[in-house]
Design a protein around this motif. Structure first.
Motif, PDB file in Angstrom:
ATOM      1  N   VAL A  10       0.835  -1.199   0.000  1.00 55.82           N
ATOM      2  CA  VAL A  10       0.000   0.000   0.000  1.00 55.82           C
ATOM      3  C   VAL A  10       0.869   1.247   0.000  1.00 55.82           C
ATOM      4  CG1 VAL A  10      -1.936  -1.117   1.185  1.00 55.82           C
ATOM      5  CG2 VAL A  10      -0.171   0.031   2.534  1.00 55.82           C
ATOM      6  N   LYS A  11       0.318   2.335  -0.479  1.00 62.92           N
ATOM      7  CA  LYS A  11       0.982   3.644  -0.426  1.00 62.92           C
ATOM      8  C   LYS A  11       0.121   4.530   0.454  1.00 62.92           C
ATOM      9  CE  LYS A  11       2.815   7.218  -3.465  1.00 62.92           C
ATOM     10  NZ  LYS A  11       2.953   7.626  -4.881  1.00 62.92           N
ATOM     11  N   LYS A  12       0.774   5.252   1.375  1.00 60.82           N
ATOM     12  CA  LYS A  12       0.046   6.095   2.327  1.00 60.82           C
ATOM     13  C   LYS A  12       0.458   7.554   2.183  1.00 60.82           C
ATOM     14  CE  LYS A  12      -0.313   2.427   5.777  1.00 60.82           C
ATOM     15  NZ  LYS A  12      -0.111   2.083   7.185  1.00 60.82           N
ATOM     16  N   ASN A  13      -0.474   8.447   2.521  1.00 61.36           N
ATOM     17  CA  ASN A  13      -0.146   9.871   2.543  1.00 61.36           C
ATOM     18  C   ASN A  13       0.432  10.244   3.911  1.00 61.36           C
ATOM     19  OD1 ASN A  13      -2.346  10.115   4.304  1.00 61.36           O
ATOM     20  ND2 ASN A  13      -3.691  11.022   2.772  1.00 61.36           N
ATOM     21  N   ASN A  14       0.717  11.517   4.118  1.00 61.51           N
ATOM     22  CA  ASN A  14       1.337  11.967   5.371  1.00 61.51           C
ATOM     23  C   ASN A  14       0.459  11.728   6.594  1.00 61.51           C
ATOM     24  OD1 ASN A  14       3.616  12.776   4.007  1.00 61.51           O
ATOM     25  ND2 ASN A  14       2.950  14.903   3.801  1.00 61.51           N
ATOM     26  N   GLU A  15      -0.857  11.616   6.394  1.00 63.99           N
ATOM     27  CA  GLU A  15      -1.764  11.352   7.518  1.00 63.99           C
ATOM     28  C   GLU A  15      -1.908   9.857   7.804  1.00 63.99           C
ATOM     29  OE1 GLU A  15      -3.429  13.647   4.948  1.00 63.99           O
ATOM     30  OE2 GLU A  15      -2.103  15.070   5.969  1.00 63.99           O
ATOM     31  N   VAL A  21      -2.925   1.134  -3.962  1.00 63.29           N
ATOM     32  CA  VAL A  21      -2.629  -0.258  -3.606  1.00 63.29           C
ATOM     33  C   VAL A  21      -1.886  -0.930  -4.752  1.00 63.29           C
ATOM     34  CG1 VAL A  21      -4.632  -0.453  -2.080  1.00 63.29           C
ATOM     35  CG2 VAL A  21      -4.850  -1.149  -4.465  1.00 63.29           C
ATOM     36  N   MET A  22      -1.043  -1.892  -4.417  1.00 62.40           N
ATOM     37  CA  MET A  22      -0.336  -2.698  -5.422  1.00 62.40           C
ATOM     38  C   MET A  22      -0.835  -4.130  -5.304  1.00 62.40           C
ATOM     39  SD  MET A  22       3.733  -3.594  -5.831  1.00 62.40           S
ATOM     40  CE  MET A  22       4.243  -1.898  -6.080  1.00 62.40           C
ATOM     41  N   LEU A  23      -1.240  -4.693  -6.453  1.00 60.78           N
ATOM     42  CA  LEU A  23      -1.704  -6.073  -6.484  1.00 60.78           C
ATOM     43  C   LEU A  23      -0.532  -7.025  -6.708  1.00 60.78           C
ATOM     44  CD1 LEU A  23      -4.992  -5.723  -8.557  1.00 60.78           C
ATOM     45  CD2 LEU A  23      -4.646  -5.500  -6.094  1.00 60.78           C
ATOM     46  N   GLN A  24      -0.795  -8.322  -6.585  1.00 59.25           N
ATOM     47  CA  GLN A  24       0.239  -9.349  -6.739  1.00 59.25           C
ATOM     48  C   GLN A  24       0.987  -9.238  -8.054  1.00 59.25           C
ATOM     49  OE1 GLN A  24      -2.600 -12.526  -6.152  1.00 59.25           O
ATOM     50  NE2 GLN A  24      -1.396 -13.329  -4.449  1.00 59.25           N
ATOM     51  N   ASN A  25       0.307  -8.820  -9.118  1.00 58.24           N
ATOM     52  CA  ASN A  25       0.949  -8.744 -10.428  1.00 58.24           C
ATOM     53  C   ASN A  25       1.747  -7.453 -10.616  1.00 58.24           C
ATOM     54  OD1 ASN A  25      -1.006  -6.817 -10.833  1.00 58.24           O
ATOM     55  ND2 ASN A  25      -2.089  -7.924 -12.444  1.00 58.24           N
ATOM     56  N   GLY A  26       1.819  -6.601  -9.567  1.00 52.68           N
ATOM     57  CA  GLY A  26       2.599  -5.372  -9.638  1.00 52.68           C
ATOM     58  C   GLY A  26       1.816  -4.158 -10.117  1.00 52.68           C
ATOM     59  N   THR A  27       0.564  -4.350 -10.524  1.00 54.37           N
ATOM     60  CA  THR A  27      -0.252  -3.240 -10.980  1.00 54.37           C
ATOM     61  C   THR A  27      -0.669  -2.379  -9.792  1.00 54.37           C
ATOM     62  OG1 THR A  27      -1.111  -4.657 -12.731  1.00 54.37           O
ATOM     63  CG2 THR A  27      -2.291  -2.604 -12.319  1.00 54.37           C
ATOM     64  N   ILE A  28      -0.586  -1.058  -9.976  1.00 55.70           N
ATOM     65  CA  ILE A  28      -0.929  -0.107  -8.921  1.00 55.70           C
ATOM     66  C   ILE A  28      -2.237   0.589  -9.288  1.00 55.70           C
ATOM     67  CG2 ILE A  28      -0.204   2.025  -7.759  1.00 55.70           C
ATOM     68  CD1 ILE A  28       2.717   1.057  -8.311  1.00 55.70           C
ATOM     69  N   TYR A  29      -3.123   0.696  -8.313  1.00 53.90           N
ATOM     70  CA  TYR A  29      -4.406   1.366  -8.510  1.00 53.90           C
ATOM     71  C   TYR A  29      -4.629   2.407  -7.423  1.00 53.90           C
ATOM     72  CZ  TYR A  29      -5.564  -2.500 -11.628  1.00 53.90           C
ATOM     73  OH  TYR A  29      -5.556  -3.412 -12.646  1.00 53.90           O
ATOM     74  N   PRO A  30      -5.214   3.563  -7.790  1.00 50.74           N
ATOM     75  CA  PRO A  30      -5.618   4.523  -6.764  1.00 50.74           C
ATOM     76  C   PRO A  30      -6.713   3.893  -5.904  1.00 50.74           C
ATOM     77  CG  PRO A  30      -6.041   5.382  -8.992  1.00 50.74           C
ATOM     78  CD  PRO A  30      -5.522   3.986  -9.128  1.00 50.74           C
TER      79      PRO A  30
END
Length: 77
Positions: A10-15, A21-30
């Protein structure tokens, strides 16, 4: 029909809110797209919750393990 995939990072903001999110296949989705995908059962192991203010959010399916909760997954930049 495309198989569902699991969230692995997962990618998180400063808060500390999950923004992507990143899925098993490496694809990233908002996160908004991931919520829509979860509603269509395209992401396994998660479901969509609704906060008191009406905002939808992703959460891990309950299984008794905290290690696979979205907030506890590894992060990416």
């Amino acid at each position: 029909m495309k198989e569902s995939s699991k969230i692995v990072k997962v990618k998180k903001n400063n808060e500390g809110d999950i923004t992507d999110v990143m899925l098993q296949n490496g694809t990233i989705y908002p996160i908004k797209e991931a919520i829509m995908m979860a509603k269509e059962n395209k992401i396994e192991g998660v479901n969509v919750g609704k906060a008191k203010n009406g905002r939808e959010f992703l959460r891990s399916d309950p299984n008794g393990y905290e290690s696979d909760n979205l907030d506890n997954l590894p992060t990416f930049n």
